[in-house]
Design an enzyme around this catalytic site. Structure first.
Site, PDB file in Angstrom:
ATOM      1  N   ASP A 183      -8.155  76.692  82.578  1.00 40.64           N
ATOM      2  CA  ASP A 183      -8.453  75.649  83.571  1.00 40.64           C
ATOM      3  C   ASP A 183      -9.965  75.536  83.747  1.00 40.64           C
ATOM      4  O   ASP A 183     -10.626  76.511  84.103  1.00 40.64           O
ATOM      5  CB  ASP A 183      -7.782  76.022  84.899  1.00 40.64           C
ATOM      6  CG  ASP A 183      -7.975  74.974  85.980  1.00 40.64           C
ATOM      7  OD1 ASP A 183      -8.662  73.966  85.736  1.00 40.64           O
ATOM      8  OD2 ASP A 183      -7.433  75.181  87.084  1.00 40.64           O
TER       9      ASP A 183
ATOM     10  N   SER B 113      -3.644  71.028  92.265  1.00 42.93           N
ATOM     11  CA  SER B 113      -5.078  70.902  92.509  1.00 42.93           C
ATOM     12  C   SER B 113      -5.349  70.815  94.019  1.00 42.93           C
ATOM     13  O   SER B 113      -4.919  71.682  94.759  1.00 42.93           O
ATOM     14  CB  SER B 113      -5.620  69.690  91.735  1.00 42.93           C
ATOM     15  OG  SER B 113      -7.027  69.730  91.638  1.00 42.93           O
TER      16      SER B 113
ATOM     17  N   HIS C 132      -5.988  72.453  83.217  1.00 43.84           N
ATOM     18  CA  HIS C 132      -5.812  72.161  84.646  1.00 43.84           C
ATOM     19  C   HIS C 132      -4.551  71.352  84.935  1.00 43.84           C
ATOM     20  O   HIS C 132      -3.800  71.676  85.855  1.00 43.84           O
ATOM     21  CB  HIS C 132      -7.040  71.410  85.151  1.00 43.84           C
ATOM     22  CG  HIS C 132      -7.038  71.162  86.625  1.00 43.84           C
ATOM     23  ND1 HIS C 132      -7.004  72.186  87.550  1.00 43.84           N
ATOM     24  CD2 HIS C 132      -7.088  70.001  87.346  1.00 43.84           C
ATOM     25  CE1 HIS C 132      -7.021  71.680  88.772  1.00 43.84           C
ATOM     26  NE2 HIS C 132      -7.066  70.355  88.677  1.00 43.84           N
TER      27      HIS C 132
END
Length: 305
Positions: free
Chosen positions: A211, A117, A245
């Site tokens: 995601d 991320s 994610h």
């Protein structure tokens, strides 16, 4: 007759000897170094997590069980580090790279990077501007600098920016932030793009195609196009359908939603349970193989956690 059972400590079956854990407070660096059993030296990796902040150790500790010296690095919301991610100075991460390369248990002359991320775009910036980086793995990350301006020497890369009014919610009331981010191909947001072509080593992009935090597939495509446009090799990209994610190591429960540590909001991350769980198993092996190849010159044959 009473039955008895012997409980083994969690993780004992993962490796024969314990991984060593060393807290690091060196200069400004706030981290934990995990070292495999044995004399070493070992190929080094710096491990970065996302915008929740704090110090996340679990991935680094598991990866150290596969022959790597892994530095779990905090960069905000931990001890005397800044409480908020308002500005980022790349010199802090450069100090972490120098720490690793000077450590007697770390095999130089370079290290690898693993980022998830927000930690992923930080790894891309590190690979693009800092010396001593051989291989970079990013998990569901943007190819532009996000959330806070990035400073390095006399350079500033602005953050991509977002429009919070574009968020949506699920039927369960969870927030979906995938569409809030500005398009890094449009002006003036293109100024936030990270110059990946400056990097010296190869990239591996791990993409969850379900995601709901980033347009990870789009960003990985952008990275490939940019690198090839500058005469560089295309990156390795692994696409995982039905995967959200948060791609953790194998057998961690898929994280489809949680209350964000900083925002305090319930965030939806996406992912179908079976597909996501399978992706975590495969991605973990692919990460090891990539690092063994580019840091050690060999392939990983260890399929344990």
């Amino acid at each position: 007759m009473a039955a008895t059972v012997t409980l083994e400590p969690a993780g004992r079956s993962c490796w024969d000897e314990p991984v060593r854990r060393e807290p690091v407070r060196a200069g400004r660096v706030r981290a934990t170094l995990f070292l495999p059993p044995g004399a070493g030296p070992f190929p080094g990796i710096i491990d970065l997590f996302g915008s929740g902040g704090g110090l996340c150790e679990y991935r680094a500790s598991l990866l150290a069980g596969h022959g790597f010296a892994v530095l779990a690095l905090a960069y905000f919301r931990f001890e005397d580090l800044p409480e908020s991610l308002n500005v980022v100075h790349l010199e802090y991460f450069e100090e972490a790279v120098d720490f690793m390369l000077q450590h007697p248990k770390v095999k130089g002359p370079s290290v690898g990077l693993l980022g998830f991320s927000k930690g992923g775009d930080l790894c891309l910036s590190m690979a693009s501007f800092l010396k001593g980086i051989t291989a970079t793995v990013v998990i569901n990350s943007c190819v532009a600098n996000t959330i806070a301006p990035l400073h390095y020497k006399d350079m500033i890369i602005p953050d991509l920016g977002s429009d919070l009014g574009k968020y949506t919610t699920t039927e369960a009331g969870l927030f979906n932030f995938m569409n809030i981010w500005n398009n890094p191909l449009e002006k003036p947001y293109h100024q936030s793009l990270i110059p990946l072509e400056k990097a010296q080593g190869p990239f591996l992009f791990i993409v969850g195609m379900d995601d709901y935090s980033w347009k990870s597939e789009f960003y990985a495509y952008m990275a490939s196009e940019r690198l090839q446009a500058h005469g560089k090799d295309r990156p390795q990209i692994l696409y995982y359908p039905g995967t959200g994610h948060c791609i953790d190591p194998p057998y961690f429960p898929p994280s489809r939603a949680s209350v964000h540590a900083v925002l305090g909001l319930p965030i939806y991350y996406g992912g179908e349970l079976k597909a996501h769980s399978g992706a975590q198993v495969d991605a973990w092996q692919q990460i090891q193989t990539f690092f063994h190849k580019h840091l050690n010159g060999k392939k990983s044959v260890n399929s344990k956690l």
